[in-house]
Design a protein around this motif. Structure first.
Motif, PDB file in Angstrom:
ATOM      1  N   TYR A   1      40.249  46.079  46.051  1.00 55.46           N
ATOM      2  CA  TYR A   1      41.480  46.756  47.390  1.00 55.46           C
ATOM      3  C   TYR A   1      40.759  47.988  48.426  1.00 55.46           C
ATOM      4  O   TYR A   1      39.935  48.661  48.078  1.00 55.46           O
ATOM      5  CB  TYR A   1      41.959  47.475  46.395  1.00 55.46           C
TER       6      TYR A   1
ATOM      7  N   LYS B   1      44.703  43.092  48.868  1.00 59.03           N
ATOM      8  CA  LYS B   1      43.746  42.856  48.339  1.00 59.03           C
ATOM      9  C   LYS B   1      42.935  41.460  48.378  1.00 59.03           C
ATOM     10  O   LYS B   1      43.599  40.915  49.332  1.00 59.03           O
ATOM     11  CB  LYS B   1      44.007  42.279  47.196  1.00 59.03           C
TER      12      LYS B   1
ATOM     13  N   LYS C   1      48.414  49.597  44.571  1.00 61.54           N
ATOM     14  CA  LYS C   1      49.859  48.875  43.396  1.00 61.54           C
ATOM     15  C   LYS C   1      50.120  47.309  43.551  1.00 61.54           C
ATOM     16  O   LYS C   1      50.714  46.411  43.666  1.00 61.54           O
ATOM     17  CB  LYS C   1      51.052  49.730  43.162  1.00 61.54           C
ATOM     18  N   CYS C   2      50.258  48.025  45.684  1.00 63.75           N
ATOM     19  CA  CYS C   2      51.232  46.492  46.019  1.00 63.75           C
ATOM     20  C   CYS C   2      50.622  45.367  45.840  1.00 63.75           C
ATOM     21  O   CYS C   2      51.238  44.436  46.198  1.00 63.75           O
ATOM     22  CB  CYS C   2      51.486  47.041  47.163  1.00 63.75           C
ATOM     23  N   GLY C   3      49.429  45.313  46.638  1.00 61.98           N
ATOM     24  CA  GLY C   3      48.055  43.524  46.208  1.00 61.98           C
ATOM     25  C   GLY C   3      48.291  43.659  48.140  1.00 61.98           C
ATOM     26  O   GLY C   3      47.764  42.547  48.629  1.00 61.98           O
ATOM     27  N   HIS C   4      48.997  43.952  48.539  1.00 62.54           N
ATOM     28  CA  HIS C   4      49.071  44.312  49.823  1.00 62.54           C
ATOM     29  C   HIS C   4      47.949  43.449  50.947  1.00 62.54           C
ATOM     30  O   HIS C   4      46.850  42.802  51.656  1.00 62.54           O
ATOM     31  CB  HIS C   4      50.083  44.396  51.089  1.00 62.54           C
TER      32      HIS C   4
END
Length: 264
Positions: A246, A241, A236-239
Motif C-alpha cells: 500500500y 495497492k 482502506k480503499c485499495g486504490h
C-alpha cells in the motif's frame, strides 16, 4: 482514541499564485515541527471531496501545500481565499531519511509539480548548508509558464549546483530538454557517499533512475516518491495497492531497490 480519518478545519493564511494552474496555500498549523519531509495530508472541502497533497513548505505555525487545478476538489480549493477554512487530516506516510543524507553529497532531480514534494527539504539544506556536503539539483518544467517557486529556484542557485530545464523552449536561466539529458553533469564518480532523490511523473522517474544507474549510481542510494497513486491515505480503499504494497501506508517514499518492482 484519535480518529485518523477525521478532518479538522484550518484557516488559510495566504494564497500564492505560482502559475495559472498551480497555487500554493499557506495554512495555519501549530505542530509544524513534527511534520517530516515527504509526508502528506488529506485536504478536503465538505460535500466536494478530498485529495492527498504533499507538504511543500513549513514554518512557524504554518504549512504550505502546492496544488494543481486538475479536478473537482482542486477546482473548489482554487476558489478559497485567505481567511477561509480548508479541512485537513494527517500527516500520513513515511518520509525522506534526512539523517542519512547529512554530511554526504545529495542529488535531487525533480520534474514539474514533483518539485513540491522536495521543496521543503531543499529549503532545509539551503538554511543549514553545514549539514550537507553538496547539493546537485536538476529541475525540469514543460515551459516557462509552468515554472514553480521562482524565488526559491533563484536562491538555490546561490548555494546548490543547480540546472533548470524547459522541455522544448529557450529562456534565460534555463537549459532546453528533459532532465535526463543533464544527469551526465552530475559528478557521480567523485562522490564517496551520496544519495539521490527523484520526484515527478512516473515516466520521468523511471528514465531518470535508469540514467543515474548508467552514470554509476547505486540502486540503494536512490529514493523516489510515489505519491501520485494515493487516495484514502489509510489503506482502506485499495486504490494505491500494488501487489502487497500500500503506497499510502508503506510509502510514499521508497528506496529504488523496492520501488523498481512497484509497477501496475
Amino acid at each position: 482514541m484519535n480518529n485518523i480519518t477525521l478532518p479538522s478545519p484550518h484557516k488559510i493564511l495566504d494564497v500564492i499564485h505560482e502559475t495559472n494552474a498551480e497555487y500554493t496555500f499557506r495554512v495555519a498549523y501549530d505542530d509544524h515541527d513534527n511534520i517530516m519531509y515527504g509526508q502528506f495530508f488529506q485536504l478536503s472541502i465538505p460535500k466536494v471531496g478530498e485529495a492527498p497533497i504533499s507538504v511543500s513548505g513549513k514554518g512557524d505555525k504554518w504549512l504550505e501545500f502546492t496544488i494543481r487545478k486538475v479536478g473537482k476538489l482542486t477546482n473548489g480549493i482554487f476558489g478559497l481565499q485567505p481567511g477561509d477554512m480548508v479541512f485537513m487530516r494527517g500527516p500520513y506516510g513515511n518520509y525522506f531519511p534526512v539523517d542519512e543524507f547529512k554530511s554526504k553529497d545529495l542529488v535531487v532531480i525533480a520534474g514539474g509539480t514533483g518539485l513540491a514534494a522536495v521543496r521543503a527539504l531543499l529549503n532545509h539544506f539551503y538554511e543549514y548548508p553545514e549539514e550537507i556536503k553538496s547539493v546537485n539539483f536538476i529541475a525540469g518544467f514543460k515551459d516557462i509558464n509552468s515554472v514553480l517557486f521562482e524565488y526559491d529556484l533563484k536562491k538555490f542557485k546561490t548555494k546548490f549546483n543547480a540546472i533548470y530545464t524547459l522541455d522544448n523552449t529557450r529562456e534565460d536561466g534555463f537549459e532546453t530538454g528533459m532532465v535526463t539529458a543533464y544527469i551526465e553533469k552530475i559528478p557521480f564518480s567523485t562522490f564517496k557517499d551520496y544519495n539521490v532523490i527523484i520526484v515527478g511523473p512516473p515516466v520521468m522517474m523511471h528514465f531518470a533512475a535508469k540514467e543515474c544507474l548508467a552514470r554509476g549510481a547505486e540502486e540503494s542510494k536512490i529514493w523516489v516518491s510515489l505519491e501520485r497513486k494515493m487516495s484514502c491515505a489509510v489503506g482502506k480503499c485499495g486504490h494505491c495497492k500494488i501487489n502487497g504494497t500500500y503506497i499510502c501506508l508503506d510509502g510514499p517514499i521508497f528506496n529504488y531497490t523496492r520501488a523498481k518492482d512497484l509497477i501496475d
